[in-house]
Design an enzyme around this catalytic site. Structure first.
Site: not given
Ligand code: FPP
Length: 245
Positions: A19, A130, A36
């Protein structure tokens, strides 16, 4: 201060809520999607380190059942990001012995992503260095509800009696029932919530919450979480004396 330990005890299964991407980007005056993108680049190091440390299963929360409510442009971006990441990394994952699995409500995912998932799973199915589980369109409540429905169908077909339903029969119908439950549950980004990630499978997990936003999460931060885990005594409902004695 959390308890710390110099001796690192390796959990079998680590689950991570990645997050804070959106906030990280906003702090830099950039769109959430940039967060992201940078966040996705951190996944590589954490997968690599998990393998090096001998962790058996790493489950990453890439997209929740509730994330479908985000603006369509962000949803599309995240789907495309998963496609691109898998395409880019799959050869290395394959060579390094990582088995890739997806958990979640697949029928909601776009066709293009489903194809890449099928290819990644097929190419790595015999790997065992893994197990990397990517939770996409996943929710703990969805998982438990689906398991309950499978059991109800078995009862309706006369294959199972209601009194035969217990924790074991329900757990057997959940996603990744062949793998150990989560030992360590990490959430970055400062929120103290599970957000419908692993509910059943985190019943005895140790929790590690950090304010660090996911794009800033490093291998050093990962070690902090593992040290924290090592400092805990896991009692599984027993007393401290029973466990240490
Ligand atoms: C939460 O941050 C994050 C997500 C909803 C997406 C996480 C996805 C990735 C890091 C890509 C991963 C891909 C693979 C294939 C593993 P948020 O948008 O909720 O952040 P905020 O709380 O600051 O708004």
């Amino acid at each position: 201060m959390p308890e710390q330990s110099d001796h690192i005890q390796i959990p079998r299964h680590v689950a991570i809520v990645m997050d804070g991407n959106g906030r990280w980007a906003r702090q830099r005056g950039r769109p959430r999607t940039y967060g992201h993108k940078v966040g996705s680049s951190k996944v590589h190091d954490i997968v690599e380190e998990s393998k090096e440390l001998g962790i058996e299963v790493l489950t990453l929360f890439a997209f929740s059942s509730e994330n479908w409510k985000r603006p369509k442009s962000e949803v599309n971006f995240l789907m495309e990001l998963m496609i691109q990441m898998l395409k880019k990394e799959i050869r290395k994952l394959e060579e390094k012995g990582v088995q890739v699995r997806f958990i979640g409500q697949r029928e909601l995912l776009p066709e293009k992503l489903l194809k890449v998932i099928a290819d990644s799973e097929a190419r790595t199915r015999n790997n065992n260095a893994l197990i990397l589980q990517i939770a996409a369109s996943y929710g703990g409540q969805w998982d438990i509800t689906r398991a309950a429905r499978v059991l109800a169908e078995k009862v309706a077909r006369g294959e199972l009696l209601p009194e035969q339903i217990d924790e074991k029969t329900l757990a057997a119908e959940l996603a990744f029932s062949d793998l150990p439950d989560a030992d360590l549950f990490i959430r970055t980004g400062g929120e103290l919530r599970i957000s419908n990630f692993l509910l059943w499978q985190a019943a005895y997990a140790e929790f590690y919450f950090t304010d660090v936003l996911w794009p800033d999460f490093s291998v050093d931060e990962y070690h902090n979480a593992l040290r924290h885990f090592s400092g805990r005594q896991r009692r599984f409902g027993q007393t401290g004396e029973q466990v240490s004695g």
